[in-house]
Write an enzyme that holds these catalytic residues in place. Structure first.
Site, PDB file in Angstrom:
ATOM      1  CD  GLU A  49     -59.587  84.197 -31.121  1.00 38.03           C
ATOM      2  OE1 GLU A  49     -59.028  83.222 -31.200  1.00 38.03           O
ATOM      3  OE2 GLU A  49     -60.818  84.163 -31.253  1.00 38.03           O
ATOM      4  CG  ASP A 105     -62.711  88.482 -29.938  1.00 41.50           C
ATOM      5  OD1 ASP A 105     -62.805  89.266 -31.173  1.00 41.50           O
ATOM      6  OD2 ASP A 105     -62.656  87.385 -30.006  1.00 41.50           O
TER       7      ASP A 105
END
Length: 333
Positions: A49, A105
């Site tokens: 991330e 993500d």
């Protein structure tokens, strides 16, 4: 030519390097010389991330040197040897990677940043890398659960016999829109619609807020805060309104809930978390990055003059939220 670079234009390629005070501060605080983005609020670990955030910021501000260093470290330390996805966490002490599961993500953000860099600098290889990530993510992290097509937080551990656990903040709407352009035959448009519907249906408690982690029952499709996690609107879920607003997908019900919270607590006293079942709040206030998200989610580009500076955030995550909110507001002007 790859699907990721068909809209490349001369005006974008000729953009001069941008000197941005917030990006400069961010680099000095969280970017090591070797290209690792440090989560200083979490024992100085690094995440896919965070590497994605760094790549995205570097591509936004036309910083080719920083982009190359971050990408090189990410490939050397996080990318799977047998594929294009990335391990979700790297720890300073060896063994550095103890869990090779990916985080969707992080992979989405890396792909978005690569596509952006491809368009800015005319790098077909970046577009091809972005496309490969997106296509593998679609194969490994998208599941049909009853009538719903859902994005799993990672390839392993979230799809169980009774149901699936999802994290609605992983539905990064602008990144999913770009994924659909990179992989037109993929599931991305359905995920965008489905993610928005999940948020609209996942409103709990006094404020009608979504939780950090959500369980979808496999048979009934009933939605509940996921067991094993605190039932809170907190450090994960704060990204839900950021990405929905950025992708022009913000439901009116969520805007109303955020407005009610901001009016009850004021921007300077926003809670770090709210229990979506009981309404209980944290005994400490949220960091500046939360304030940036609220202001952007409620005001869009009009929030730009009011957003906090990265220098107000001492930790990586708050600074990352702040810089994302500022970029989002700039892009919506």
């Amino acid at each position: 030519m790859s699907a990721g670079i068909t809209s490349f234009g001369a005006s974008t390629a000729s953009r001069a390097a941008t000197i941005d005070p917030d990006w400069d501060i961010y680099k000095k605080q969280f970017l090591l010389p070797d290209g690792r983005i440090v989560d200083n609020g979490n024992n100085n670990v690094s995440h896919s991330e965070g590497q994605g955030y760094g790549l995205f910021f570097a591509s936004t501000f036309n910083d080719q040197d920083a982009f190359a260093r971050i990408l090189s470290w990410t490939k050397d330390n996080l990318r799977h040897k047998d594929g294009n996805l990335h391990s979700w966490r790297w720890m300073p002490a060896a063994p550095h990677v103890t869990d090779t599961n990916n985080a969707s993500d992080g992979d989405l953000m890396i792909a978005w940043a690569l596509r952006r860099a491809a368009m800015l600098w005319g790098r077909e290889d970046y577009a091809e890398q972005a496309q490969a990530i997106v296509q593998e993510l679609g194969r490994k992290c998208v599941r049909k659960i009853g009538s719903r097509l859902v994005l799993l937080p990672g390839a392993r551990g979230f799809d169980r016999p009774k149901g699936v656990t999802v994290n609605l903040s992983y539905y990064n709407m602008p990144a999913l829109i770009r994924a659909a352009r990179l992989d037109p035959a993929g599931p991305w448009n359905s995920l965008i619609d489905g993610g928005q519907q999940l948020v609209q249906s996942s409103r709990f408690g006094l404020w009608g807020l979504p939780p950090d982690w959500l369980m979808i029952d496999r048979k009934s499709e009933r939605l509940t805060p996921a067991s094993g996690f605190p039932p809170r609107f907190s450090y994960d879920a704060i990204r839900i309104p950021l990405y929905l607003k950025w992708g022009n997908r913000m439901p009116a019900t969520l805007s109303q809930a955020l407005y009610a919270v901001s009016q009850n607590y004021t921007m300077s006293g926003l809670p770090g978390w709210i229990d979506v079942k009981t309404g209980e709040r944290s005994n400490y206030n949220a960091p500046p990055g939360f304030r940036a998200v609220y202001q952007f989610a409620l005001n869009g580009p009009d929030a730009l003059p009011k957003l906090p500076s990265v220098k107000e955030s001492g930790d990586y995550y708050s600074a990352s939220l702040t810089l994302q909110a500022r970029i989002a507001a700039m892009e919506m002007v």
